[in-house]
Design an enzyme around this catalytic site. Structure first.
Site, PDB file in Angstrom:
ATOM      1  N   ARG A   1       2.675  25.444  14.067  1.00  0.00           N
ATOM      2  CA  ARG A   1       1.899  25.427  12.812  1.00  0.00           C
ATOM      3  C   ARG A   1       2.850  25.297  11.625  1.00  0.00           C
ATOM      4  O   ARG A   1       2.589  24.570  10.673  1.00  0.00           O
ATOM      5  CB  ARG A   1       1.030  26.689  12.705  1.00  0.00           C
TER       6      ARG A   1
ATOM      7  N   LYS B   1     -15.960  23.704  -5.340  1.00  0.00           N
ATOM      8  CA  LYS B   1     -15.709  22.769  -4.234  1.00  0.00           C
ATOM      9  C   LYS B   1     -16.998  22.621  -3.457  1.00  0.00           C
ATOM     10  O   LYS B   1     -17.612  23.616  -3.073  1.00  0.00           O
ATOM     11  CB  LYS B   1     -14.586  23.314  -3.331  1.00  0.00           C
TER      12      LYS B   1
END
Ligand code: 13P
Length: 340
Positions: free
Chosen positions: A46, A219
């Site tokens: 990651r 958003k």
């Protein structure tokens, strides 16, 4: 922090046609995405993938902000700099996803409520110390002919406002993200109706809880046809319907609205973003905050191999270029296809 300071941060993130990269997948979500391209999900893989994104040449030309997940905030980039410091150095503001995910809403089959309010004041204090400048909280609204219920809309709106008030108290700009999910067979009329109800309820809750609208970014999903529906609205209709809903619900005091890609194909998300930008200036800055439409391609090019990093960075740079073009209303399908 004062409202003008929050407003300035919000505007800085979206200045000069820039948008936001949502690199804030929870460990569960990024694991699914990594495994889909044959990469084992570990703290190290990651870290390597996110390092690859953040060190891509010229990202700062297209990104004013990157949303991080808690794990990443505490990691170092491969050059030994902290990830947060690396973004600051590049002139990209770092933000943080603070919600703990959308969980099943008891008593309301198929509906969700977002958790994560407990202890949030203390977490915000730490995030402010760590140099994070904005935050994100996503709620998830299921759409069908009968859903959402009024209860799911109200609870999620109250949660958004409680989070946003705490973010502003700590000096971080809250991105308020109520996502109406566009899976399912509903038509664009139903998408518009639900998105309008959800955004209206969210803004009402923000007001009730004394959140300064000047220091918030919204958003949202684009208003599209349900993905499983027979008829799919084209970009012009999507742009008109989306902007109509936003103009009905989001006060001009809000400095900016950003769109999630929401599982649309990369090309579709940008065709729609471009059509929205071509409608000309709006009361708010309008931009993108994509996760999948920016990252899917570089992730599959990388596929976990060091020797693919340069090619993956080229692919990410290309995704940023075409998305930036869409955000200015200068996108073309040919350029998009050349980039994929
Ligand atoms: P997508 O662009 O993949 O929808 O992700 C954006 C996001 O941040 C969802 O919370």
């Amino acid at each position: 922090m004062t409202t003008p300071a929050l407003q300035e941060t919000a505007r800085e993130i979206l200045a000069d046609g820039k948008g936001i990269l949502a690199a804030d997948e929870s460990t569960g979500t990024i694991t699914k995405r990594l495994e889909a391209v044959g990469v084992e999900s570990t703290e190290e893989t990651r870290r390597r993938f996110r390092d690859l994104l953040f060190t891509t040449k010229d990202v700062e030309q297209h990104l004013g902000g990157v949303i991080l997940y808690d794990e990443t905030v505490r990691q170092d980039a491969l050059d030994g700099t902290g990830m947060v410091a690396l973004l600051h150095r590049r002139g990209v503001l770092p933000g943080i996803k603070v919600d703990a995910g959308a969980k099943d809403l008891a008593g309301f089959p198929d509906e969700k409520v977002t958790e994560g309010l407990d202890g949030l004041r203390e977490r915000f204090a730490e995030y402010a110390d760590l140099g994070l400048r904005f935050a994100k909280w996503r709620s998830v609204i299921t759409v069908s002919n009968t859903l959402p219920t009024a209860t799911a809309i109200a609870l999620n709106a109250e949660g958004q406002a409680r989070y946003a008030a705490l973010a502003q108290e700590a000096g971080l700009v809250p991105i308020v993200e109520p996502e109406s999910i566009m899976d399912g067979a509903h038509g664009i009329d139903r998408s518009a109706e639900v998105t309008e109800q959800v955004l209206a309820a969210t803004v009402e809750a923000l007001r009730r809880q004394r959140v300064a609208l000047e220091g918030v970014l919204v958003k949202t999903n684009m208003v599209v046809s349900g993905y499983a529906g027979a008829d799919q609205a084209g970009p012009d209709e999507v742009a008109d319907r989306t902007l109509a809903v936003l103009r009905r619900t989001i006060p001009a005091a809000v400095p900016g609205i950003v769109f999630l890609s929401g599982g649309q194909a990369d090309e579709q998300a940008n065709a729609n973003l471009d059509a929205i930008a071509r409608r000309g200036p709006q009361p708010w800055i309008v931009s993108f905050s994509y996760a999948r439409a920016l990252q899917s391609r570089p992730m599959s090019v990388w596929a976990g191999a060091d020797e693919n990093v340069a090619a993956a960075q080229d692919a990410f740079a290309e995704r940023l270029r075409v998305t930036g073009a869409a955000n200015r209303g200068e996108w073309s399908r040919d350029a998009e296809r050349a980039a994929s």
